[in-house]
Write an enzyme that holds these catalytic residues in place. Structure first.
Site, PDB file in Angstrom:
ATOM      1  N   LYS A  78     -10.429  10.565 -67.107  1.00 44.91           N
ATOM      2  CA  LYS A  78     -10.601  10.129 -68.503  1.00 44.91           C
ATOM      3  C   LYS A  78      -9.308   9.429 -68.925  1.00 44.91           C
ATOM      4  CE  LYS A  78      -9.989  10.682 -72.653  1.00 44.91           C
ATOM      5  NZ  LYS A  78      -9.378   9.588 -73.476  1.00 44.91           N
ATOM      6  N   GLU A  96       2.260  17.288 -68.272  1.00 46.01           N
ATOM      7  CA  GLU A  96       3.479  16.468 -68.392  1.00 46.01           C
ATOM      8  C   GLU A  96       3.505  15.990 -69.829  1.00 46.01           C
ATOM      9  OE1 GLU A  96       5.670  16.022 -66.031  1.00 46.01           O
ATOM     10  OE2 GLU A  96       4.498  16.935 -64.433  1.00 46.01           O
ATOM     11  N   CYS A 126       7.921   8.623 -72.437  1.00 52.24           N
ATOM     12  CA  CYS A 126       8.252  10.040 -72.551  1.00 52.24           C
ATOM     13  C   CYS A 126       9.738  10.248 -72.304  1.00 52.24           C
ATOM     14  CB  CYS A 126       7.425  10.847 -71.571  1.00 52.24           C
ATOM     15  SG  CYS A 126       7.538  10.244 -69.888  1.00 52.24           S
ATOM     16  N   GLU A 178       9.755  14.003 -81.451  1.00 54.71           N
ATOM     17  CA  GLU A 178       9.477  12.787 -80.687  1.00 54.71           C
ATOM     18  C   GLU A 178       8.836  11.738 -81.611  1.00 54.71           C
ATOM     19  OE1 GLU A 178       6.294  12.856 -77.735  1.00 54.71           O
ATOM     20  OE2 GLU A 178       7.625  11.845 -76.322  1.00 54.71           O
TER      21      GLU A 178
END
Ligand code: NAP
Length: 509
Positions: free
Chosen positions: A189, A264, A298, A399
């Site tokens: 997906k 992750e 990231c 973040e």
């Protein structure tokens, strides 16, 4: 072929191409008939394609196709599976430019970086093809006579792969290639913002000889298609890359089903610059680390922890260089910074600028949407630098995932390490210093899965493990020699050729 042209209201005029799910090597519209669009973030009016919007019934069809294909793939020898992946790497090499251009159109990163993204997939294909001839197990002495003790890796079965949009070919490749080498079948997906890159990658795998049904794609939205995938009882494991909130949810659902999952997740990465560092080098690294992929990595360098003695020299150079960065459509080779992915993200990034100002940080550069000329057609945000940021401010802790970085002045190495380690994340931390003792102390004390010395927080290579500690993940790593771990089980095998019952721990002599 998995695409057809959609018809617009005007008879005879074809609209953007329609792409169905990819199940058993065939195109399949969603059973509900629902669709969604993928658009170019540099020109929001440009539709890259129209895609099936899948529900649970579509996921079920994909899982059944994968389950049917998996036994044949599992029995294919490891080296033959590796050969197919090597061929996939060679096809990617041949199609690198075309795929990079598609990527820039679909998610905006500048063309040089898009080429790097495809290159990461090529590197993984070559690396993992080599691993096909060394999936080593152990053979150890038994405590009993005439008995052997060994281990071997086995596939898990059908695994679910869920990926974000920021590395639309590299991240899927980092998961798909080891999963396939280990003998699993896959239901994939991809992010709703980058479905076409995902489809092209899977087509490459089939062209390279991976049988139809071994990799199936389900397009659609996370809470619909993604959620159905997590919960499907035919899925043995989920490999996920994305945000912490989604990762936490996935972990809870998988935990409830005792299903494996590897996560992750996000980062709040920092570059520490000590007073003795080469400032030109550090500024170069900070620019690349903070504004590459418009900060949507990231591993983005979203914090710059600067020893006060270097503050003036570093900040002055950084602001001058960041102000000169050119924004625009990433297909233009002269552009340095492309758009951000979508309007929601544009608003979120600007929201953090408002948070930073309200917290009392100094807005030194940017801090606004860029909309002059053709930039108004897309989602552009000016490279943004905050100064006088203090540890604990939200812009220092959370973040942002955009072209925003924060300069945090510190007075010593001890303080720098404390600030660098002072977030819930632990993906990538970097240090610039010319002092060997400082460098090795930082290597030992920085709390992150990846540490760089005299390089920014981005730049991972395929041959070392990739992943983070603390809230950046749940202990798994991708790439490197451990790449197969999340996609395989160990089987321990005992062969007793003594011809009599030998009881372990009892008949030992
Ligand atoms: P995200 O919102 O968590 O989405 C990631 C994927 O999960 C997408 O495919 C998404 O589908 C899907 N998803 C959303 N809700 C779901 C649900 N309930 N069940 C199953 N799947 C679901 O993350 P993103 O915004 O795409 O990516 C940015 C994040 O990824 C950042 O936090 C970044 O740090 C992280 N990231 C981490 C790494 C790493 O290696 N550590 C690498 C790259 C990015 P939709 O596309 O439909 O929303």
């Amino acid at each position: 072929m998995t695409e057809t042209r959609t018809q617009t209201a005007e008879a005879g005029v074809s609209g953007p191409a329609f792409f169905g799910n990819h199940i058993r090597g065939q195109k399949a519209a969603a059973l509900s008939g629902a669709t969604f669009e993928s658009r170019n973030p540099a020109r929001r009016a440009e539709v890259v394609g129209v895609f099936a919007r899948s529900g649970a019934e579509d996921v079920d069809a994909a899982v059944r196709a994968a389950a049917a294909a998996q036994p044949g793939w599992r029995r294919t020898p490891w080296p033959a599976r590796g050969e197919a992946l090597l061929r996939a790497g060679l096809i990617l090499e041949r199609r690198k430019e075309e795929l990079a251009r598609l990527m820039t159109r679909e998610m905006g990163k500048v063309i040089t970086e898009a080429r790097g993204d495809v290159q990461e997939a090529i590197d993984m294909a070559k690396y993992i093809a080599g691993e096909a001839r060394r999936p080593f197990g152990e053979t150890v002495p038994s405590e009993l006579r005439d008995k052997w003790a060994m281990t071997m890796r086995q596939p898990l079965g059908v695994v679910g792969i869920i990926t974000p949009w920021n590395f639309p070919i590299a991240i899927p490749a980092w998961k798909l290639f080891p999963a396939l080498l280990a003998g699993n079948a896959v239901v994939f997906k991809p992010a709703e913002d980058t479905p076409l890159c995902a489809l092209r990658l899977v087509e490459v795998l089939e062209e390279a000889g991976v049988p139809a049904g071994v990799v199936n794609i389900i397009f659609g939205y996370g809470p619909e298609a993604g959620e159905a995938l997590l919960r499907h009882p035919g899925i043995a494991a989920i490999s996920f890359t994305g945000s912490v909130p989604t990762g936490r949810h996935i972990s809870e659902v998988c935990g409830g089903q005792l299903k494996r999952c590897s996560l992750e997740l996000g980062g709040k990465n920092a570059i520490v610059v000590m007073g003795d560092a080469d400032l030109e080098l550090a500024v170069e690294g900070a620019l690349w680390g903070a504004f590459g992929t418009s900060g949507q990595r990231c591993t983005a360098s979203s914090r710059l922890i600067i020893e006060r003695s270097a503050l003036e020299g570093f900040s002055g150079r950084l602001l001058e260089r960041a102000a000169a960065l050119r924004l625009g459509d990433g297909l233009d080779e002269n552009v340095d910074v492309g758009p951000v992915i979508n309007e929601k993200q544009l608003r979120r990034i600007h929201g953090y600028t408002e948070v930073g100002v309200a917290e009392g940080a100094q807005l030194l550069l940017g801090g606004e949407v860029a909309a002059e000329g053709s930039l108004g057609e897309g989602f552009f945000y000016r490279p943004t630098v905050f100064g006088e940021v203090r540890a604990g401010m939200r812009i220092e802790q959370e973040e942002i995932f955009g072209p925003t970085t924060a300069i945090i002045p510190v007075s010593s190495l001890d303080e720098a390490l404390t600030v660098a380690n002072g977030t819930v994340y632990g993906l990538s931390l970097a240090l610039y210093s010319n002092d060997l003792r400082t460098a090795f102390r930082a290597i030992e004390e920085l709390q992150a899965g990846i540490v760089y010395v005299n390089a920014p927080t981005i730049g991972a290579e395929i041959q070392l493990p990739f992943g983070g500690i603390k809230s950046t993940g749940n202990g798994h790593r991708e790439a490197g020699t451990v790449a197969l771990d999340q996609f395989s089980e160990w089987k321990s095998i005992y062969v007793d050729y003594s011809g009599r019952l030998q009881r372990a721990q009892i008949d030992v002599s």
